[in-house]
Design a protein around this motif. Sequence first.
Motif, mmCIF file in Angstrom:
data_model
loop_
_atom_site.group_PDB
_atom_site.id
_atom_site.type_symbol
_atom_site.label_atom_id
_atom_site.label_comp_id
_atom_site.label_asym_id
_atom_site.label_seq_id
_atom_site.Cartn_x
_atom_site.Cartn_y
_atom_site.Cartn_z
ATOM 1 N N SER A 90 37.345 40.924 49.078
ATOM 2 C CA SER A 90 38.785 41.319 49.128
ATOM 3 C C SER A 90 39.179 41.366 47.970
ATOM 4 C CB SER A 90 39.531 40.182 49.668
ATOM 5 O OG SER A 90 39.043 39.746 51.004
ATOM 6 N N THR A 91 38.486 41.150 46.637
ATOM 7 C CA THR A 91 39.029 41.529 45.353
ATOM 8 C C THR A 91 37.971 42.340 44.627
ATOM 9 O OG1 THR A 91 37.969 39.331 44.575
ATOM 10 C CG2 THR A 91 40.308 39.423 45.529
ATOM 11 N N GLU A 92 38.600 42.878 43.492
ATOM 12 C CA GLU A 92 37.477 43.409 42.756
ATOM 13 C C GLU A 92 36.323 42.535 42.274
ATOM 14 O OE1 GLU A 92 37.216 45.942 38.303
ATOM 15 O OE2 GLU A 92 39.224 45.738 39.460
ATOM 16 N N ASP A 93 36.399 41.591 42.030
ATOM 17 C CA ASP A 93 35.323 40.765 41.373
ATOM 18 C C ASP A 93 34.349 40.325 42.762
ATOM 19 O OD1 ASP A 93 35.998 40.303 38.856
ATOM 20 O OD2 ASP A 93 37.153 38.561 39.203
ATOM 21 N N GLU A 94 35.042 40.060 43.921
ATOM 22 C CA GLU A 94 34.198 39.928 45.045
ATOM 23 C C GLU A 94 33.371 41.140 45.418
ATOM 24 O OE1 GLU A 94 36.923 38.524 48.082
ATOM 25 O OE2 GLU A 94 37.034 36.737 47.188
ATOM 26 N N LEU A 95 33.977 42.249 45.206
ATOM 27 C CA LEU A 95 33.019 43.431 45.652
ATOM 28 C C LEU A 95 31.997 43.901 44.905
ATOM 29 C CD1 LEU A 95 36.196 45.668 46.561
ATOM 30 C CD2 LEU A 95 34.635 44.914 48.236
ATOM 31 N N ARG A 96 32.415 43.534 43.256
ATOM 32 C CA ARG A 96 31.325 43.840 42.202
ATOM 33 C C ARG A 96 30.183 42.838 42.662
ATOM 34 N NH1 ARG A 96 34.170 42.206 38.332
ATOM 35 N NH2 ARG A 96 35.077 44.071 37.767
ATOM 36 N N ASN A 97 30.674 41.433 42.790
ATOM 37 C CA ASN A 97 29.496 40.596 43.044
ATOM 38 C C ASN A 97 28.565 40.672 44.158
ATOM 39 O OD1 ASN A 97 30.040 38.779 40.711
ATOM 40 N ND2 ASN A 97 31.686 37.792 41.721
ATOM 41 N N SER A 98 29.300 41.320 45.130
ATOM 42 C CA SER A 98 28.316 41.669 46.629
ATOM 43 C C SER A 98 27.377 42.566 46.201
ATOM 44 C CB SER A 98 29.534 41.912 47.649
ATOM 45 O OG SER A 98 29.939 43.134 47.395
ATOM 46 N N VAL A 99 27.743 43.615 45.461
ATOM 47 C CA VAL A 99 26.678 44.723 45.100
ATOM 48 C C VAL A 99 25.830 44.533 44.321
ATOM 49 C CG1 VAL A 99 26.756 47.192 44.348
ATOM 50 C CG2 VAL A 99 28.484 46.581 45.931
ATOM 51 N N LEU A 153 24.064 45.006 26.740
ATOM 52 C CA LEU A 153 24.877 43.947 26.683
ATOM 53 C C LEU A 153 26.342 44.065 26.864
ATOM 54 C CD1 LEU A 153 23.117 42.076 23.637
ATOM 55 C CD2 LEU A 153 23.209 41.192 25.919
ATOM 56 N N ALA A 154 26.978 44.988 26.253
ATOM 57 C CA ALA A 154 28.457 45.316 26.493
ATOM 58 C C ALA A 154 28.586 45.654 28.002
ATOM 59 C CB ALA A 154 28.657 46.627 25.544
ATOM 60 N N THR A 155 27.786 46.373 28.705
ATOM 61 C CA THR A 155 27.922 46.801 29.978
ATOM 62 C C THR A 155 28.067 45.473 30.838
ATOM 63 O OG1 THR A 155 27.075 48.877 29.673
ATOM 64 C CG2 THR A 155 27.363 48.047 31.966
ATOM 65 N N ARG A 156 27.009 44.273 30.564
ATOM 66 C CA ARG A 156 26.795 43.113 31.184
ATOM 67 C C ARG A 156 27.864 42.304 31.236
ATOM 68 N NH1 ARG A 156 20.782 41.558 31.893
ATOM 69 N NH2 ARG A 156 20.069 43.453 32.812
ATOM 70 N N GLU A 157 28.582 42.249 29.899
ATOM 71 C CA GLU A 157 29.678 41.509 29.469
ATOM 72 C C GLU A 157 30.923 42.082 30.327
ATOM 73 O OE1 GLU A 157 29.937 38.750 27.825
ATOM 74 O OE2 GLU A 157 27.665 39.002 27.694
ATOM 75 N N VAL A 158 30.945 43.263 30.629
ATOM 76 C CA VAL A 158 32.020 43.727 31.307
ATOM 77 C C VAL A 158 32.043 43.309 32.853
ATOM 78 C CG1 VAL A 158 32.964 46.049 32.485
ATOM 79 C CG2 VAL A 158 32.425 46.017 30.114
ATOM 80 N N ARG A 159 30.948 43.048 33.305
ATOM 81 C CA ARG A 159 30.752 42.464 34.679
ATOM 82 C C ARG A 159 31.442 41.365 34.833
ATOM 83 N NH1 ARG A 159 24.619 44.145 35.742
ATOM 84 N NH2 ARG A 159 24.860 46.344 35.318
ATOM 85 N N ARG A 160 31.364 40.333 33.663
ATOM 86 C CA ARG A 160 31.674 38.935 33.831
ATOM 87 C C ARG A 160 33.117 38.804 34.126
ATOM 88 N NH1 ARG A 160 27.595 35.749 30.089
ATOM 89 N NH2 ARG A 160 25.617 36.609 31.134
#
Length: 160
Positions: A90-99, A153-160
Motif C-alpha cells: 500500500s506504500t512506496e516502500d512496500e511496493l519496492r520491497n515486494s518487487v 552503491l548510490a542506487t542501493r542506498e536510494v532503495r533503503r
Amino acid sequence: MAKIDLAGKLSDVRARVAADVPPAESPVPMFAQLSRKDARLRGDQLTALTALADAVMRRRRFKAERITENTLIRVGVDLLLAHAEQLRGSTEDELRNSVTSALANLRVCASTGTATCDSTCGDDLTPQADQAPVSPQSGTSRFPDSETSAAVLATREVRR
C-alpha cells in the motif's frame, strides 16, 4: 542558333526522378518515437541515476545508442512491468520491497541464460543476487571500475 528551353527540361527531369525514386525515409530519433511522462524523483535518485548512466555509457562496447537517465528509467519501468504480478503493498516502500525481494530470488540458468524462479532448467542455476555488482555491507566491488561501483552503491542506498 535555336533556343533551348532549359527550365522546361529541368522540370521534366525533376519530375522523372521524383517518380522513379521513392522519397528517402530519414530515421526518426528515438526520443521522437516516445511519449512524454514526467515523474518526480528525489535528489539522491537523480544523482545516482546520472552516475549510473555515465558509468554505463563509458563501459559499453558498441556506441550505437546513447545511454541516458531516461534510458535507464525506461529499463526500470520495463522491469517493473515484467514483474507486475509480484507487486504487493500500500506504500512506496512496500511496493519496492515486494518487487526487489522477488528479483533477489530470481535465478539465471547457466546454459540458456533465461531467468527462472525454480530448478526446472536442470542446469547449474546461479542466483542472480550472487551476481550483484556490490555488497553495500562489505563495500567490496565486483565491477572493475570504481565509477560503476559507486553508482550501484548510490542506487542501493536510494532503495533503503
